[in-house]
Design a protein around this motif. Sequence first.
Motif, short mmCIF file in Angstrom:
data_model
loop_
_atom_site.label_atom_id
_atom_site.label_comp_id
_atom_site.label_asym_id
_atom_site.label_seq_id
_atom_site.Cartn_x
_atom_site.Cartn_y
_atom_site.Cartn_z
N ARG A 62 -0.17 8.14 -1.97
CA ARG A 62 -0.80 8.61 -3.05
C ARG A 62 -0.27 10.09 -3.33
N VAL A 63 -0.33 10.52 -4.60
CA VAL A 63 -0.15 11.74 -5.43
C VAL A 63 -1.30 11.96 -6.32
N ASN A 64 -1.41 13.39 -6.66
CA ASN A 64 -2.56 13.85 -7.49
C ASN A 64 -2.15 13.19 -8.72
N PRO A 65 -2.84 12.51 -9.50
CA PRO A 65 -2.60 12.17 -10.92
C PRO A 65 -2.35 13.31 -12.02
N LYS A 66 -1.55 13.15 -13.01
CA LYS A 66 -1.33 14.21 -13.92
C LYS A 66 -2.49 13.96 -15.06
N CYS A 76 -2.67 3.10 -17.27
CA CYS A 76 -1.48 3.72 -16.12
C CYS A 76 -2.13 3.33 -14.68
N LEU A 77 -2.13 2.04 -14.26
CA LEU A 77 -2.89 1.84 -12.88
C LEU A 77 -2.12 2.44 -11.79
N TRP A 78 -1.05 2.98 -12.02
CA TRP A 78 -0.06 3.31 -10.73
C TRP A 78 0.27 4.93 -10.99
N GLN A 79 -0.48 5.54 -11.63
CA GLN A 79 -0.22 6.94 -11.74
C GLN A 79 -0.56 7.65 -10.60
N GLY A 80 -1.29 7.31 -9.69
CA GLY A 80 -1.93 7.86 -8.38
C GLY A 80 -0.80 7.34 -7.26
N LEU A 81 0.40 7.05 -7.58
CA LEU A 81 1.41 6.65 -6.66
C LEU A 81 2.43 7.48 -6.72
#
Length: 421
Positions: A62-66, A76-81
């Motif tokens: 995971r990464v923090n979504p923008k 954006c299903l995968w913005q947290g990746l």
Amino acid sequence: MHSEGRITGLSDDGLGVLGRSDRPIYVPFAYPGDGVRVKSTRRRFGRLLAGDFELLEPSPLRVNPKCLHFGTCGGCLWQGLKYREQLRLKADLFERITGLSAEIKGSPKIWGFRNISNFIVTTSGIGLKEYGSPLRIVDLVECPVFSKRTRDYLHSLRAFLSETGLKPWNLKKKADDVHYLQVREGKFTGEVMVNLIAHGKPSEEVAEAFGDYFSFADSLYWSVKRNERDDPTGEPELLGGEPFIRERIGDVTYFIHPNSFFQTNSYALPLLLRAVEGFTDGERVLDLYSGVGTFGVWLAKRGFAVEGIEINPFAVEMARKNAELNGVNAVFRVGRAEETPIGDYDTVIVDPPRKGLREAGELLVKSGVERVIYISCNPRAFKLDYENHLKKAYRIEDALLVDMFPHAPHVEAVVKLVRKN
């Protein structure tokens, strides 16, 4: 009943998979390694889809979504990746579906890359639909995958509606005035096209106000929508500015119109075009689903003799304009792909609709063409076309994936097929 556990994989459409293989729960916005507690589910298309869920332990992927709308907006299903994980998982999904292992090239930009956005205008909000809910709208403030100017576009629209008294579309009643705002940007030219899609023509006063609020647009359209379908289509009328905006991809310039289909990621498009160019051999090329000439004009610029076939007469008109604009040897004609005699060509390029080639696949098998380049964002359609048709005469020699869709599970594939001896 609550279900708790760890996401063990992804479905073919990019949802997290929780639970036993015989009764999985599909969790949107969840990724392999996430520990989750699902609080509610609903049955959709024959499977259990998580509604409300709690993230108990985040995956190391995971990464923090923008975007502040992440987790509800369906865009954006995968913005947290992490982006490198997105690329790896896209290649894995493509191989799982098709059996093909292929290199993947990432998008040069993963923010502000989209050159078009269709904002739905409704009584419950202006923006994009929630994931899995056709009647619930995310009232957008921003869209970082589209443009830094999204706030300005939406502010202008809201002010325009307030002054004119035009009513947003009522999704339940299927009534009222304004249904969509479509904005296109030429990422490499800076040109902007604004197209309002409404159920009726504007009065002179409304048209004048529209021009005032969107005075920054290089091209200003009002499209009259004559049906209740929930899509951003209509009959466009130019209200101000130029009839087209331009996008510059490498050394090729393309005209764009409200009714044009153009690849949505201007920054990754050169990678896609070069992949097609790299797989193209010989001198004579048939572009069998030529659209507005995106591939055909690019190849003609590089010295290939290109003939394009497209069923949509307007797209053919745009392809001809693009060929003339770039001064290239490319001829585009109106025709059905499955009825096109395939003559003495060295390479045939196919970029079919999502349903795939179908009857045109048999046409290629019976032709004498040495190589076919298949372009698709639907790996299942490619697999069916290959297994049912193309495999009879062609073998797969090479494949390359290009990420045209950061933060979404989709990927564009370019597959080179060579006739068997």
